[in-house]
Design an enzyme around this catalytic site. Structure first.
Site, mmCIF file in Angstrom:
data_model
loop_
_atom_site.group_PDB
_atom_site.id
_atom_site.type_symbol
_atom_site.label_atom_id
_atom_site.label_comp_id
_atom_site.label_asym_id
_atom_site.label_seq_id
_atom_site.Cartn_x
_atom_site.Cartn_y
_atom_site.Cartn_z
ATOM 1 N N PRO A 9 44.881 1.704 -42.625
ATOM 2 C CA PRO A 9 45.698 2.899 -42.426
ATOM 3 C C PRO A 9 46.758 2.775 -41.342
ATOM 4 O O PRO A 9 46.510 2.181 -40.289
ATOM 5 C CB PRO A 9 44.674 3.983 -42.054
ATOM 6 C CG PRO A 9 43.440 3.256 -41.673
ATOM 7 C CD PRO A 9 43.451 1.974 -42.443
ATOM 8 N N ASN A 10 47.912 3.328 -41.677
ATOM 9 C CA ASN A 10 49.071 3.434 -40.783
ATOM 10 C C ASN A 10 49.795 2.106 -40.552
ATOM 11 O O ASN A 10 50.839 2.077 -39.898
ATOM 12 C CB ASN A 10 48.683 4.066 -39.425
ATOM 13 C CG ASN A 10 48.110 5.461 -39.621
ATOM 14 O OD1 ASN A 10 48.748 6.293 -40.251
ATOM 15 N ND2 ASN A 10 46.906 5.706 -39.140
ATOM 16 N N ARG A 17 56.180 2.455 -36.128
ATOM 17 C CA ARG A 17 55.064 3.137 -35.465
ATOM 18 C C ARG A 17 54.881 2.588 -34.042
ATOM 19 O O ARG A 17 54.656 1.377 -33.872
ATOM 20 C CB ARG A 17 53.809 2.815 -36.289
ATOM 21 C CG ARG A 17 52.523 3.239 -35.663
ATOM 22 C CD ARG A 17 51.332 2.572 -36.342
ATOM 23 N NE ARG A 17 50.107 3.119 -35.837
ATOM 24 C CZ ARG A 17 48.922 2.575 -35.985
ATOM 25 N NH1 ARG A 17 48.795 1.450 -36.667
ATOM 26 N NH2 ARG A 17 47.860 3.147 -35.482
ATOM 27 N N TYR A 22 53.070 -1.906 -31.117
ATOM 28 C CA TYR A 22 52.941 -2.741 -32.321
ATOM 29 C C TYR A 22 54.185 -3.546 -32.662
ATOM 30 O O TYR A 22 54.174 -4.291 -33.654
ATOM 31 C CB TYR A 22 52.572 -1.838 -33.515
ATOM 32 C CG TYR A 22 51.250 -1.118 -33.310
ATOM 33 C CD1 TYR A 22 50.048 -1.832 -33.291
ATOM 34 C CD2 TYR A 22 51.200 0.261 -33.138
ATOM 35 C CE1 TYR A 22 48.837 -1.170 -33.092
ATOM 36 C CE2 TYR A 22 49.994 0.920 -32.948
ATOM 37 C CZ TYR A 22 48.822 0.204 -32.925
ATOM 38 O OH TYR A 22 47.620 0.846 -32.738
ATOM 39 N N ASN A 71 42.882 -6.250 -40.984
ATOM 40 C CA ASN A 71 43.181 -5.290 -39.926
ATOM 41 C C ASN A 71 42.841 -3.923 -40.504
ATOM 42 O O ASN A 71 43.617 -3.345 -41.258
ATOM 43 C CB ASN A 71 44.650 -5.357 -39.500
ATOM 44 C CG ASN A 71 44.924 -4.454 -38.302
ATOM 45 O OD1 ASN A 71 44.125 -3.590 -37.958
ATOM 46 N ND2 ASN A 71 46.075 -4.656 -37.670
ATOM 47 N N ALA A 74 42.255 2.089 -37.723
ATOM 48 C CA ALA A 74 41.273 2.961 -37.076
ATOM 49 C C ALA A 74 39.910 2.941 -37.776
ATOM 50 O O ALA A 74 38.889 3.266 -37.155
ATOM 51 C CB ALA A 74 41.810 4.383 -37.005
ATOM 52 N N GLU A 95 38.401 -10.402 -38.492
ATOM 53 C CA GLU A 95 38.902 -9.105 -38.002
ATOM 54 C C GLU A 95 40.140 -9.351 -37.145
ATOM 55 O O GLU A 95 40.146 -10.266 -36.324
ATOM 56 C CB GLU A 95 37.805 -8.438 -37.156
ATOM 57 C CG GLU A 95 38.247 -7.152 -36.487
ATOM 58 C CD GLU A 95 37.158 -6.545 -35.598
ATOM 59 O OE1 GLU A 95 36.008 -7.047 -35.583
ATOM 60 O OE2 GLU A 95 37.473 -5.573 -34.897
ATOM 61 N N HIS A 97 43.430 -7.485 -34.835
ATOM 62 C CA HIS A 97 44.166 -6.358 -34.255
ATOM 63 C C HIS A 97 45.422 -6.879 -33.589
ATOM 64 O O HIS A 97 45.372 -7.894 -32.872
ATOM 65 C CB HIS A 97 43.302 -5.602 -33.241
ATOM 66 C CG HIS A 97 42.040 -5.103 -33.848
ATOM 67 N ND1 HIS A 97 42.016 -4.052 -34.731
ATOM 68 C CD2 HIS A 97 40.774 -5.575 -33.773
ATOM 69 C CE1 HIS A 97 40.780 -3.880 -35.148
ATOM 70 N NE2 HIS A 97 40.003 -4.795 -34.592
ATOM 71 N N ARG A 104 42.830 -0.752 -24.284
ATOM 72 C CA ARG A 104 43.305 0.579 -24.667
ATOM 73 C C ARG A 104 42.183 1.617 -24.513
ATOM 74 O O ARG A 104 41.236 1.389 -23.764
ATOM 75 C CB ARG A 104 43.857 0.515 -26.100
ATOM 76 C CG ARG A 104 45.053 -0.459 -26.205
ATOM 77 C CD ARG A 104 45.613 -0.510 -27.606
ATOM 78 N NE ARG A 104 46.133 0.794 -28.015
ATOM 79 C CZ ARG A 104 46.460 1.080 -29.288
ATOM 80 N NH1 ARG A 104 46.332 0.161 -30.247
ATOM 81 N NH2 ARG A 104 46.921 2.279 -29.596
#
Ligand code: DQA
Length: 137
Positions: A9-10, A17, A22, A71, A74, A95, A97, A104
């Site tokens: 998502p996103n 964004r 990012y 990725n 969320a 995985e 990111h 964060r």
């Protein structure tokens, strides 16, 4: 060698964004470069904002591809269903990111999918996708 890059998502908004986190490159743009850098690898890209579609895609490729770079956005922090999908297939999943999630907010420190994955790359920006593909070679 067949590898799927699976963005959640996103991540369709990459480039627009929160560019301070990012970056300002879209994934489509970055992926064009990746295909040139990894011309010997059969790279596929899929993005979805929907948990079920991410799971369906893991099921669809997870018994035949050599690797999945995931990725999960969320969903990383919440999705036992994606964890179970990764556990249920034979293809190894890395995985990924873009940002350093550990630097964060606290709620980004926990990964529900990490125990099901081969490893994790985070904090290296979009270059992390290259690192993840290299990990399968
Ligand atoms: C992300 C980090 C997640 O916490 C966030 O929800 C994302 C992107 C990253 O690539 O840094 O959507 O997975």
């Amino acid at each position: 060698m067949k590898i799927l890059i699976l963005n959640g998502p996103n991540l369709n908004l990459l480039g627009r964004r929160e560019p301070q986190i990012y970056g300002s490159t879209s994934f489509e743009e970055y992926f064009e470069g990746m295909k040139k850098r990894f011309h010997n690898v059969d790279l596929e890209y899929f993005q979805s904002n929907h948990e079920g579609e991410i799971i369906d895609k893991i099921h669809a490729v997870g018994y035949s591809y050599d690797g999945i770079v995931l990725n999960a956005g969320a969903y990383t922090h919440t999705s036992i269903a994606i964890h179970d999908a990764i556990k249920g297939v034979t293809t190894p999943v890395v995985e990924l990111h873009i940002s350093n999630v550990h630097a964060r907010e606290e709620y980004r420190h926990h990964s529900a999918i990490a125990p099901a994955c081969k490893g994790c790359i985070c904090g290296f920006g979009l270059h992390g996708y290259d690192m993840a593909v290299e990990s399968f070679l």
